[in-house]
Each structure stands twice: as structure tokens, then as C-alpha cells.
Scaffold this motif. Structure first.
Motif, PDB file in Angstrom:
ATOM      1  N   GLY A  44     -20.741   5.695   6.509  1.00  0.00           N
ATOM      2  CA  GLY A  44     -20.478   6.451   7.736  1.00  0.00           C
ATOM      3  C   GLY A  44     -20.933   5.690   8.968  1.00  0.00           C
ATOM      4  O   GLY A  44     -20.239   5.640   9.987  1.00  0.00           O
ATOM      5  N   ASP A  45     -22.108   5.075   8.858  1.00  0.00           N
ATOM      6  CA  ASP A  45     -22.607   4.256   9.967  1.00  0.00           C
ATOM      7  C   ASP A  45     -21.642   3.101  10.254  1.00  0.00           C
ATOM      8  O   ASP A  45     -21.424   2.726  11.401  1.00  0.00           O
ATOM      9  CB  ASP A  45     -23.983   3.691   9.623  1.00  0.00           C
ATOM     10  CG  ASP A  45     -25.090   4.708   9.789  1.00  0.00           C
ATOM     11  OD1 ASP A  45     -26.159   4.532   9.160  1.00  0.00           O
ATOM     12  OD2 ASP A  45     -24.895   5.684  10.531  1.00  0.00           O
ATOM     13  N   GLY A  46     -21.108   2.540   9.183  1.00  0.00           N
ATOM     14  CA  GLY A  46     -20.192   1.406   9.350  1.00  0.00           C
ATOM     15  C   GLY A  46     -18.942   1.795  10.126  1.00  0.00           C
ATOM     16  O   GLY A  46     -18.503   1.074  11.024  1.00  0.00           O
ATOM     17  N   PHE A  47     -18.372   2.937   9.771  1.00  0.00           N
ATOM     18  CA  PHE A  47     -17.190   3.404  10.501  1.00  0.00           C
ATOM     19  C   PHE A  47     -17.528   3.634  11.973  1.00  0.00           C
ATOM     20  O   PHE A  47     -16.725   3.350  12.860  1.00  0.00           O
ATOM     21  CB  PHE A  47     -16.641   4.694   9.886  1.00  0.00           C
ATOM     22  CG  PHE A  47     -15.840   4.463   8.636  1.00  0.00           C
ATOM     23  CD1 PHE A  47     -16.277   4.942   7.412  1.00  0.00           C
ATOM     24  CD2 PHE A  47     -14.639   3.757   8.681  1.00  0.00           C
ATOM     25  CE1 PHE A  47     -15.541   4.725   6.246  1.00  0.00           C
ATOM     26  CE2 PHE A  47     -13.904   3.531   7.530  1.00  0.00           C
ATOM     27  CZ  PHE A  47     -14.361   4.016   6.298  1.00  0.00           C
ATOM     28  N   SER A  48     -18.711   4.151  12.225  1.00  0.00           N
ATOM     29  CA  SER A  48     -19.114   4.400  13.603  1.00  0.00           C
ATOM     30  C   SER A  48     -19.354   3.098  14.346  1.00  0.00           C
ATOM     31  O   SER A  48     -18.923   2.924  15.487  1.00  0.00           O
ATOM     32  CB  SER A  48     -20.377   5.267  13.620  1.00  0.00           C
ATOM     33  OG  SER A  48     -20.823   5.456  14.940  1.00  0.00           O
ATOM     34  N   ARG A  49     -20.047   2.160  13.710  1.00  0.00           N
ATOM     35  CA  ARG A  49     -20.301   0.866  14.360  1.00  0.00           C
ATOM     36  C   ARG A  49     -19.012   0.126  14.640  1.00  0.00           C
ATOM     37  O   ARG A  49     -18.889  -0.607  15.609  1.00  0.00           O
ATOM     38  CB  ARG A  49     -21.208  -0.015  13.488  1.00  0.00           C
ATOM     39  CG  ARG A  49     -22.661   0.373  13.532  1.00  0.00           C
ATOM     40  CD  ARG A  49     -23.546  -0.699  12.928  1.00  0.00           C
ATOM     41  NE  ARG A  49     -23.412  -0.831  11.501  1.00  0.00           N
ATOM     42  CZ  ARG A  49     -23.066  -1.950  10.872  1.00  0.00           C
ATOM     43  NH1 ARG A  49     -22.778  -3.032  11.560  1.00  0.00           N
ATOM     44  NH2 ARG A  49     -22.978  -1.981   9.561  1.00  0.00           N
ATOM     45  N   ALA A  50     -18.043   0.308  13.755  1.00  0.00           N
ATOM     46  CA  ALA A  50     -16.754  -0.357  13.935  1.00  0.00           C
ATOM     47  C   ALA A  50     -15.857   0.400  14.908  1.00  0.00           C
ATOM     48  O   ALA A  50     -14.695   0.015  15.099  1.00  0.00           O
ATOM     49  CB  ALA A  50     -16.056  -0.500  12.585  1.00  0.00           C
ATOM     50  N   THR A  51     -16.390   1.460  15.499  1.00  0.00           N
ATOM     51  CA  THR A  51     -15.666   2.338  16.437  1.00  0.00           C
ATOM     52  C   THR A  51     -14.383   2.874  15.823  1.00  0.00           C
ATOM     53  O   THR A  51     -13.419   3.172  16.528  1.00  0.00           O
ATOM     54  CB  THR A  51     -15.344   1.621  17.770  1.00  0.00           C
ATOM     55  OG1 THR A  51     -14.443   0.513  17.523  1.00  0.00           O
ATOM     56  CG2 THR A  51     -16.595   1.109  18.430  1.00  0.00           C
TER      57      THR A  51
ATOM     58  N   PRO B 154     -22.291  -7.499  10.757  1.00  0.00           N
ATOM     59  CA  PRO B 154     -21.581  -7.108  11.977  1.00  0.00           C
ATOM     60  C   PRO B 154     -20.112  -6.866  11.665  1.00  0.00           C
ATOM     61  O   PRO B 154     -19.490  -7.647  10.946  1.00  0.00           O
ATOM     62  CB  PRO B 154     -21.761  -8.321  12.897  1.00  0.00           C
ATOM     63  CG  PRO B 154     -22.916  -9.078  12.344  1.00  0.00           C
ATOM     64  CD  PRO B 154     -22.896  -8.832  10.874  1.00  0.00           C
ATOM     65  N   LEU B 155     -19.584  -5.793  12.187  1.00  0.00           N
ATOM     66  CA  LEU B 155     -18.206  -5.415  11.916  1.00  0.00           C
ATOM     67  C   LEU B 155     -17.364  -5.570  13.178  1.00  0.00           C
ATOM     68  O   LEU B 155     -17.880  -5.478  14.300  1.00  0.00           O
ATOM     69  CB  LEU B 155     -18.155  -3.952  11.435  1.00  0.00           C
ATOM     70  CG  LEU B 155     -18.999  -3.626  10.208  1.00  0.00           C
ATOM     71  CD1 LEU B 155     -19.013  -2.124   9.962  1.00  0.00           C
ATOM     72  CD2 LEU B 155     -18.476  -4.359   8.986  1.00  0.00           C
ATOM     73  N   SER B 156     -16.095  -5.770  12.961  1.00  0.00           N
ATOM     74  CA  SER B 156     -15.180  -5.773  14.101  1.00  0.00           C
ATOM     75  C   SER B 156     -15.137  -4.379  14.688  1.00  0.00           C
ATOM     76  O   SER B 156     -15.162  -3.393  13.948  1.00  0.00           O
ATOM     77  CB  SER B 156     -13.782  -6.181  13.647  1.00  0.00           C
ATOM     78  OG  SER B 156     -13.815  -7.474  13.092  1.00  0.00           O
ATOM     79  N   ALA B 157     -15.038  -4.289  15.977  1.00  0.00           N
ATOM     80  CA  ALA B 157     -15.005  -2.983  16.645  1.00  0.00           C
ATOM     81  C   ALA B 157     -13.909  -3.036  17.695  1.00  0.00           C
ATOM     82  O   ALA B 157     -14.158  -3.359  18.858  1.00  0.00           O
ATOM     83  CB  ALA B 157     -16.358  -2.671  17.284  1.00  0.00           C
ATOM     84  N   LYS B 158     -12.700  -2.725  17.280  1.00  0.00           N
ATOM     85  CA  LYS B 158     -11.557  -2.935  18.170  1.00  0.00           C
ATOM     86  C   LYS B 158     -11.578  -2.020  19.381  1.00  0.00           C
ATOM     87  O   LYS B 158     -10.923  -2.313  20.390  1.00  0.00           O
ATOM     88  CB  LYS B 158     -10.249  -2.754  17.394  1.00  0.00           C
ATOM     89  CG  LYS B 158     -10.041  -1.368  16.837  1.00  0.00           C
ATOM     90  CD  LYS B 158      -8.724  -1.268  16.092  1.00  0.00           C
ATOM     91  CE  LYS B 158      -8.512   0.172  15.628  1.00  0.00           C
ATOM     92  NZ  LYS B 158      -7.292   0.327  14.839  1.00  0.00           N
ATOM     93  N   ASN B 159     -12.307  -0.895  19.293  1.00  0.00           N
ATOM     94  CA  ASN B 159     -12.363   0.004  20.445  1.00  0.00           C
ATOM     95  C   ASN B 159     -13.529  -0.287  21.376  1.00  0.00           C
ATOM     96  O   ASN B 159     -13.672   0.372  22.406  1.00  0.00           O
ATOM     97  CB  ASN B 159     -12.451   1.455  19.963  1.00  0.00           C
ATOM     98  CG  ASN B 159     -11.153   1.905  19.330  1.00  0.00           C
ATOM     99  OD1 ASN B 159     -10.085   1.644  19.867  1.00  0.00           O
ATOM    100  ND2 ASN B 159     -11.247   2.549  18.178  1.00  0.00           N
ATOM    101  N   ALA B 160     -14.363  -1.252  21.001  1.00  0.00           N
ATOM    102  CA  ALA B 160     -15.457  -1.625  21.897  1.00  0.00           C
ATOM    103  C   ALA B 160     -14.883  -2.448  23.041  1.00  0.00           C
ATOM    104  O   ALA B 160     -13.863  -3.121  22.907  1.00  0.00           O
ATOM    105  CB  ALA B 160     -16.510  -2.425  21.141  1.00  0.00           C
ATOM    106  N   VAL B 161     -15.553  -2.362  24.169  1.00  0.00           N
ATOM    107  CA  VAL B 161     -15.104  -3.100  25.352  1.00  0.00           C
ATOM    108  C   VAL B 161     -15.974  -4.330  25.519  1.00  0.00           C
ATOM    109  O   VAL B 161     -17.180  -4.224  25.735  1.00  0.00           O
ATOM    110  CB  VAL B 161     -15.202  -2.213  26.613  1.00  0.00           C
ATOM    111  CG1 VAL B 161     -14.788  -3.003  27.849  1.00  0.00           C
ATOM    112  CG2 VAL B 161     -14.332  -0.981  26.450  1.00  0.00           C
ATOM    113  N   GLY B 162     -15.352  -5.508  25.394  1.00  0.00           N
ATOM    114  CA  GLY B 162     -16.078  -6.755  25.583  1.00  0.00           C
ATOM    115  C   GLY B 162     -16.283  -7.055  27.052  1.00  0.00           C
ATOM    116  O   GLY B 162     -15.883  -6.288  27.928  1.00  0.00           O
ATOM    117  N   TYR B 163     -16.883  -8.190  27.328  1.00  0.00           N
ATOM    118  CA  TYR B 163     -17.171  -8.538  28.715  1.00  0.00           C
ATOM    119  C   TYR B 163     -17.360 -10.047  28.831  1.00  0.00           C
ATOM    120  O   TYR B 163     -17.550 -10.735  27.828  1.00  0.00           O
ATOM    121  CB  TYR B 163     -18.425  -7.814  29.208  1.00  0.00           C
ATOM    122  CG  TYR B 163     -19.665  -8.134  28.401  1.00  0.00           C
ATOM    123  CD1 TYR B 163     -19.941  -7.455  27.211  1.00  0.00           C
ATOM    124  CD2 TYR B 163     -20.542  -9.131  28.808  1.00  0.00           C
ATOM    125  CE1 TYR B 163     -21.050  -7.768  26.459  1.00  0.00           C
ATOM    126  CE2 TYR B 163     -21.664  -9.441  28.050  1.00  0.00           C
ATOM    127  CZ  TYR B 163     -21.907  -8.758  26.880  1.00  0.00           C
ATOM    128  OH  TYR B 163     -23.010  -9.075  26.121  1.00  0.00           O
TER     129      TYR B 163
END
Lengths: 616, 260
Positions: A44-51, B154-163
Motif C-alpha cells: 500500500g505504501d508503494g502504491f502511494s509513493r508511486a502516486t 525508489p519507485l517511479s511516480a508519474k504524478n509527482a511534479v519534478g523541478y
């Protein structure tokens, strides 16, 4: 007049006979189950961290898988003492893993980042008692930081890694100490396991009490002292237990202010209970331990940590005043289940669970009160803990006063020591109808699961229950958010010892990772400097007077939340109205002759010039 | 020998731990277990060995006391070291802890030899561990290890906003007329920028920066003419994202010394 109870516990039939070998019972299987629960939460944390998703289903499922089976087993009559102790330990350590995995790359709680500068300071100077710009009072209670710095320097671990190990060790101590304490008081390992599992349902156990903060180290020592006292009063090996008590008392005094006051209150309370019960000093009266604790606490406060008064007095008087204002109708009551005033409340199911958990605790308290009075009224320690349990319900009322909520919240982990014992004495687990012998255990596990959920709901903001994006993978490289990156840039390009005015989270990151002197908040009032669109003369004068050469303007409103301001923002968050301060907050500095040396979009750093503050 | 075996083990472990933590400068993975033993277990264990006769307390109390009193002792040792001329260094910690543990073990041995007539309490219940239990416990450990590994990835986070960061600083003390500047990318993908330094209408520097991938940075320095260094206008650095070349993406400026 009945004799005061200090005898050693009577071994129930389920206890093993010496030298008889026995298995681990359900422990191995439940270890797999608990580990599975941790893994589900990490997913669950992983899904959240991955947005990808902020849905909390996996979080709650994982907690249930972790907690319920263990408690069900603890509620059953079959397990032997060793299995109960190991199950309790399994539960406590797995719950600690939940917090560790919540933030696996670095500390992100406001209090944690207030303590890290002290660790860095010790590592750098090899001395204690250096100033801390974020939380000055922590300077005078160096127990936690000295231990973390020692482990860091001996092992080569970062302060983060060393801090995790130290708090993990403290978690081990408190779990075993709780079990042994409750077992000693009740004579039952079954009650001991259930009481320890009940204690873990308090609102702060999962996250707050597992953080790298001085109370997280002092509270386990306090519980150990209580247990050591119960051993001492059994009159076996009294000198030995005396040494343990006195040594640990000194450590608590040096580690955390409120824990030392709570220890004094508990020991004095027990001593008074002896006095009231017997009319004179009895064997087992902790009078001298209480006096020692009181003298040590007072001595440390007067000769070393006088700043504590300035720190705690406003908190306590503010809580008192807020309570009076709320009761008199002068101030509106605090909205329950809302993370901040005016914010949307928690979902209906969470509210129902939160209220149900309190009702269940109250019901169990009444039944447990009867059992405590019938079976243990001759034991002053049990009576004092019962009073503490009742006090917990009193503090619930404080949660309606805006400025008293925090005080009530912090008191809960102390008062819950008593409530956990009384609830475990209620005896629901022993209800075993002929056709459904497991019913009592099942109901106990179900009720404690609801209480656990209610505590988790009450103790932590729903937006932060799951891990947030702190270090993300971009093109095969790990990158960090703006505030953290700023701190890295400062230490690389400007060097240590620089003076900053910054938001709550940025100030903590600068102090922790850039060895900066970072000022935040309202004393001095840099908050207005950082949040308003105009730049009146008094603001520049305030910056000059406090030698704040650098000003960090962070347009993200979340950066002023010392729990939420450390992470990458998402597109959805930034699209929310009011997520960013207007650009005028930044532009006001461009209208005066100050250098603008750093721009990362949301974070801009201004340099007011060397004449404001010497470099060192 | 059984009476003193644990004390010998403590003394041996303490000595080994000190040797490893002080001599192995790299490999925290190797140093950590020994450092943790030295700091979080052995002091408390050796103290409880002094305080309690052999076999007088149960294993659960021994474990709790070993860790709990280690923590308490360490906190107080830190205060003591702070007052000493050696302060809080790895060496002073290691030597101090070793000295305490050795002294405590010696005292415990003396106490036990004087208690020779005292028979240790009969051992408590023995745990019987079968292969199934071991297998399940290993499975649990593997699950936890997997969870830890997953959590630390560390995971990819496509909805995060980079800078992207732009910065500008004066030269170092030895070359005060220089300007130092840099661009650091924390975007989620590669970007291309143009960087321009100017003072007023005068362009001092203009460069199309090579593709910056996430985590990459570009930095350089520029020696400015004395007239510029003494000028009354600031030096400005403007970063243009070539995907949107018409608008200034990042902006910094530096006033000459003495003009603030």
C-alpha cells in the motif's frame, strides 16, 4: 485491614513445569501472518509513493492481518507463557516495522528532524549541549541523541540508520517490560499479553511513539522502572533492583522532561496509595525512589534545563486557557476527525470506528474496574494505574479544546498504561460457551481490532497514513523533493553554519542536512515574512536583528506543515486551489536590492548580504 | 566453567567488537552488529551479571535488562564522557564501554565465585523447536526482508511534479570576481535548456546546455570584467526551457558586493 499485595504471581495451570520441553505453539505461523501483514502495508505504501493510489484498503487489511490473529491467540487459554511473551514481542516489533517502512529513506516527522541536528552537532563537535534552532529545549535532554551519535560513530551508519536501531531497541524494551509488568501485577501471563496488546492500540503507538524523538526512548525506560519496582517490592534481590531503578531514573531525567514528570507522579502516587491504604509506610512503599526521582528531576531542571519552563509553560497554560474558553463558549470547540481547522472531516466509517473504539474502551473499563477492585484493590500500583485509566477518559474531553488537543494526545500514552491493564482485566476473553469455546477470544480480538483502528484514526492524519513520495525513481536515478534538495545544495555550495528564515519543514531540513541555523514560526515572527505579499520595514528589520542572512520563500502551503512538507507534490495537489501562495510572496523581495541566488520553482532563496550576519 | 562461560563470552565479544569498530573504517554492514552489541547489549548484560546471581532471573528479564540498562548506562556514560577530556568520540566510547564491560564481568566472576555454594536455579522451560517451526520462521524472515527491500526501492511516480534548480553565487574568496552558476535537474525526464547571463542589456554568457537527465547537473563559472564587478546593476541568470523558449523558466540575480 487487608494486607497490601506484593507477593510473586501464582503460576496458572497452563504455565509449564520446569524442565518440561514444549513447542512454539502458533508463534511460527503467526510470524508468517504478521510478516504478511507488514508486506501488505508496504505494498500500500508503494502504491502511494508511486502516486498511483492513495486508497488505504491495503493499509487497513495489512494492519488487520498483522494484529488480529496474534491477539486472538493471546486471548485463548492454550498458549504457554513463553509463547505469549514472544507473540507480544512479535506484535510490537512488526508494528515498529510499519513505521520504519513508512519512511524508509529518511526522517520525515517534524519532531524527528528537530532531534537530528543535535546528533549531527555531537558527531561534529564531540560534545553535548550545543544550541538547536528548531527545538531549543532538546539541547538539555541529550539522552537520545548521544546514544544515536555513539552508534553512528561506532558503526558508520548515518544518523538516520542509527536512530532507527536505537528506537527499535527501545521498542523491544517497552514491549517486554509491559508484558512483565502486567504479569507481575496480575499473576497471569494471559492478562499480561492482552494488556500489552491493548496498550499497542493507543493512538500514538503506531507512529508517534515509534519516531526518533526523546519520549520514544524515555517511555520504555519508565515502564522498565515500574516493572523493576514491582520486582523490588517482592523483597527478592532488593539491592539489585534498586540499582536498576536508580540508574534508569537518572537516564529518564536526562532524556525527556515529561517522562520524568510522569515517573515522579506515578511513584508519588503509589507512595500516597500506600499511605492511604495502610496509614503508615509499608514495606514496598516506593517513597525513597519517588524522592530520588523528584530530586533528580528538579535538580536537572534547575541546574541544567531551565529552558524547559519557558517551553512547557505556554503549552500548559495555553491548553488550560483553551479549555476554559471552550467550556465557557467563548471559543468554538475543535472539530473532531478533521486534520486541520476547516478541513474536510474523516470519512463516516472512520468516525464511526473512532467513536466505537472509545465506547468499547469505556465498556471494558467498567468491567475491568470491577475486576480490579475485587482482585487487586490491595495493590497500590494497580489502584494508581486504575486512576490513570480513568484519567484517560477525562483527557478525551480536552480533545474538544483547540489548544488542549495536543496535550491530551501526548498524555494518552502515559495514561494508557493503566487503561490497558484495566481493559485486560475485564475478562471478555474468558467467556467460552460450551458450543463456541473460541467466542470470547474472537470477540476480544474483534473489539481490540476496532480499538486499534480507532486509535490509528485518532493518532495520525489520514493524508499521511500511507508513505508519501520522498525519494522517487526518475530515469533510473533517485531524486528528492525541493526542500531536501535545497538542504543538499546549501551544504555543498554555501557550507555549514548559515542562518536562514524558512518554513517549518524547510527549516528542519536545513538544520538537519545543511547544519544551518534555521528559524521558523512566530518567535521571532518569520512566518509573516514568508507568507505575506508585502514587505514592510519591520520585516527586514526583524531579519537583520536576528541575523537571518538567507530567506527561503517556499510557495507550497504544505511546507508550513512540519509533517507534510517534505515530499514531492503531485499534479493533483498543485492543481488544488490555494495549494501555492501567490507569486507576490516571492516578488516582494525582488523589489528590494537583495540577491536571488536559488530558484527551483516553488522554492526561492534570497541573500540579504554579508553585512547582516557574519559567515560564522 | 559453566558458571563463568557467559562472562568470558561477553569479555570476548566486547574485545572483538572494539577491535572491529575501530579498525574497519568502511563496511557499516560489518560494523553495525558489533557496534550494536557493544552499545546496546553487552553493558546491560554485564551489569545484570553483577547485580543478579546466576540463574536468579528469567531469560525474559535478562533480555529486557540487557537492552534497557544498556540504554540507561549509555545515556549516563555520555554525560560522563562529555565532562571528560576525551569527549564523545568513537575511540572514547569504545574504550569506555570495553572498560565498563570488562570491569563488570570481573566483578560478576568474583561474586559468582563467592556464591559457589549457591546452586543456580533450575533452568526454566525448554523450547522444543521442530523443523516446521524453523521453516515458518525462515519464511517470515524472508517476507520481512522482501518487504524491507521493496520499501527501500525508489519507485517511479508519474504524478509527482519534478523541478529544475538554477543558482548563482559569487566567486570563492580566492577569485572574488568570478561568478559561479549551475543548473540541476530533478525532472522526471530529460530536458534541454538555454542559460543566459546578462547585466542590463549586456549578455555575458549564453549557452545551450546539453540534455540534462534526471539527477544530472551543469555548472560552470565566469570571470567578469572589473567594470561589471563594480557595476551598479545586478547580474541576472535566466534559464529557458527549450520546450517553451519564450518564457523565462528560472531566474536568479546577484547584486555586486557593496550594492545591497
Amino acid at each position: 485491614m487487608s494486607a497490601i499485595s506484593t507477593a510473586a504471581p501464582v503460576q496458572p495451570r497452563t504455565e509449564v513445569v520446569a524442565n518440561e520441553a514444549h513447542g512454539l505453539g502458533w508463534l511460527p505461523a503467526l510470524a508468517v501472518c504478521a510478516a504478511g501483514g507488514v508486506l501488505i502495508i508496504v505494498l500500500g505504501d508503494g502504491f502511494s509513493r508511486a502516486t498511483q493510489s492513495s486508497a488505504q484498503a491495503l493499509f487497513w487489511i495489512g494492519l488487520a492481518v498483522l494484529y488480529v490473529p496474534v491477539v486472538f491467540r493471546l486471548a485463548r487459554p492454550a498458549p504457554l507463557r513463553e509463547e505469549r511473551l514472544l507473540l507480544t514481542l512479535l506484535l510490537g516489533l512488526c508494528l515498529y516495522l510499519v513505521k520504519v517502512m513508512h519512511d524508509p529513506f529518511g526522517f520525515t516527522y517534524g519532531d524527528e528532524l528537530a532531534h537530528v541536528p543535535n546528533v549531527n552537532s555531537i558527531l561534529r563537535t564531540h560534545e553535548l549541549f550545543h544550541a538547536n534552532s528548531i527545538l531549543p529545549v532538546t539541547t538539555y535532554y541529550p539522552g537520545l541523541e548521544s546514544l544515536a551519535a555513539a552508534l553512528s560513530s561506532l558503526s558508520g551508519l548515518s544518523p538516520f540508520g542509527a536512530g532507527l536501531v536505537v528506537i527499535g531497541a527501545a521498542r523491544l524494551v517497552i514491549v517486554i517490560a509491559l508484558f512483565l509488568l502486567f504479569e507481575r501485577l496480575t499473576g497471569s501471563s494471559r492478562v499480561a499479553g492482552l494488556a500489552a496488546a491493548t496498550y499497542m492500540t493507543n493512538a500514538n503507538f503506531l507512529f508517534f511513539s515509534a519516531q526518533f524523538s526523546y519520549e520514544s526512548l524515555a517511555l520504555p525506560l519508565l515502564v522498565m522502572i515500574l516493572f523493576a519496582y514491582t520486582e523490588w517490592r517482592s523483597r527478592e534481590l532488593q539491592p539489585s533492583w534498586s540499582v536498576v531503578i536508580l540508574l534508569s531514573t537518572c537516564a529518564v531525567v536526562v532524556t525527556h522532561h515529561m517522562s520524568s514528570y510522569a515517573l515522579c507522579a506515578l511513584l508519588i502516587g503509589v507512595s500516597l496509595a500506600y499511605l492511604i491504604h495502610a496509614g503508615d509506610r509499608q514495606q514496598g512503599d516506593p517513597y525513597w525512589f519517588a524522592m530520588f526521582a523528584l530530586l533528580a528531576t528538579a535538580g536537572w531542571l534547575i541546574f541544567v534545563a531551565r529552558a524547559t519552563l519557558g517551553y512547557l509553560t505556554p503549552v500548559i497554560t495555553g491548553a488550560f486557557a483553551s479549555t476554559i474558553h471552550t467550556l465557557s463558549g467563548e471559543a468554538a470547540p475543535r472539530q473532531l476527525f478533521a486534520p486541520t481547522p476547516g478541513a474536510a472531516g474523516a470519512p463516516l466509517l472512520e468516525r464511526v470506528t473512532g467513536i466505537a473504539s472509545v465506547l468499547l474502551l469505556a465498556a471494558a473499563f467498567l468491567f475491568g474496574l470491577r475486576a480490579a477492585w475485587r482482585g487487586h484493590r490491595d495493590d497500590p500500583v494497580v489502584m494508581v494505574l486504575t486512576v490513570a485509566a480513568a484519567g484517560f477518559f477525562g483527557t478525551l474531553a480536552l480533545r474538544f479544546a483547540p489548544a488542549a488537543w495536543e496535550t491530551a494526545n501526548r498524555a494518552s500514552e502515559f495514561l494508557f498504561l493503566g487503561l490497558a491493564l484495566v481493559v485486560a482485566l475485564s475478562g471478555l476473553d474468558r467467556w467460552s460457551p460450551a458450543r463456541l469455546p473460541w467466542l470470547g477470544g474472537g470477540l476480544t480480538a474483534a473489539c481490540l481490532a476496532i480499538v486499534f483502528a480507532g486509535g490509528t484514526i485518532a493518532g495520525w492524519s489520514p493524508d499521511l497514513r500511507l508513505a508519501q513520495p520522498y525519494r522517487i525513481n526518475a530515469g533510473g536515478k533517485g531524486i528528492e523533493p525541493e526542500g531536501r534538495q535545497l538542504a543538499s545544495w546549501v551544504i555543498r555550495r554555501l557550507g555549514p553554519g548559515r542562518h536562514f528564515a524558512a518554513s517549518s519543514s524547510d527549516a528542519r531540513l536545513l538544520a538537519s542536512y545543511a547544519q544551518a541555523i534555521a528559524i521558523e514560526g512566530e518567535s521571532p515572527n518569520v512566518k509573516d515574512v514568508l507568507q505575506t505579499s508585502t514587505l514592510p520595514g519591520w520585516e527586514l528589520a526583524l531579519l537583520r536583528r536576528n541575523r537571518l542572512r538567507y530567506v527561503v520563500i517556499d510557495r507550497r502551503r504544505s511546507s508550513f506543515d512540519n509533517l507534510a512538507g517534505y515530499f514531492f507534490a503531485t499534479k493533483q495537489q498543485l492543481a488544488t486551489a490555494g495549494a501555492l501562495y501567490p507569486s507576490a510572496v516571492v516578488d516582494k523581495f525582488d523589489r528590494v536590492r537583495v540577491s536571488r541566488i536559488y530558484d527551483s520553482g516553488n522554492v526561492v532563496v534570497f541573500d540579504l548580504g554579508p553585512r547582516l550576519a557574519p559567515l560564522r | 566453567m559453566r558458571r563463568y562461560g557467559d562472562l568470558l563470552a561477553v569479555a570476548g565479544l566486547a574485545s572483538t567488537s572494539v577491535a572491529i569498530v575501530l579498525s574497519v573504517s568502511d563496511l557499516p554492514t560489518l560494523r553495525l552488529p558489533f557496534a550494536a552489541l557493544l552499545l546496546l547489549i553487552l553493558p546491560g548484560y554485564s551489569l545484570q551479571a553483577v547485580l543478579f546471581p546466576l540463574g536468579a532471573i528469567s531469560w525474559s528479564r535478562i533480555i529486557m535488562l540487557s537492552v534497557g540498562t544498556s540504554i540507561a548506562l549509555d545515556v549516563l556514560i555520555a554525560i560522563g564522557l562529555n565532562l571528560s577530556p576525551w569527549r564523545l568520540r568513537a575511540g572514547s566510547w569504545a574504550v569506555g564501554l570495553l572498560a565498563f564491560e570488562a570491569a563488570a564481568c570481573a566483578l560478576a566472576a568474583i561474586r559468582r565465585s563467592r556464591d559457589a555454594s549457591h546452586e543456580p536455579r533450575a533452568a526454566g522451560a525448554r523450547l522444543r523447536v521442530v523443523w516446521l517451526d524453523i521453516g515458518l520462521l525462515l519464511m517470515a524472515a524472508c517476507l520481512v526482508g522482501f518487504a524491507l527491500g521493496l520499501g527501500r526501492t525508489p519507485l517511479s511516480a508519474k504524478n509527482a511534479v519534478g523541478y529544475t534548480t538554477l543558482w548563482l553565487l559569487p566567486g570563492l574568496a580566492k577569485e572574488p570576481s568570478d561568478l559561479r552558476f549551475g543548473v540541476e535537474s530533478r525532472q522526471l525526464g530529460p530536458r534541454v535548456y538555454r542559460l543566459v547571463l546578462r547585466r542590463g542589456n549586456d549578455v555575458l554568457y549564453s549557452k545551450r546546455i546539453p540534455v540534462l537527465r534526471p539527477g544530472q547537473q551543469y555548472h560552470s563559472s565566469l570571470r567578469v570584467p572589473p567594470a561589471v564587478a563594480r557595476g551598479r546593476l545586478p547580474v541576472e541568470a535566466l534559464l529557458y526551457d527549450l520546450a517553451r523558449p519564450r518564457s523565462v523558466y528560472r531566474f536568479v540575480k546577484l547584486w555586486p558586493r557593496g550594492e545591497r
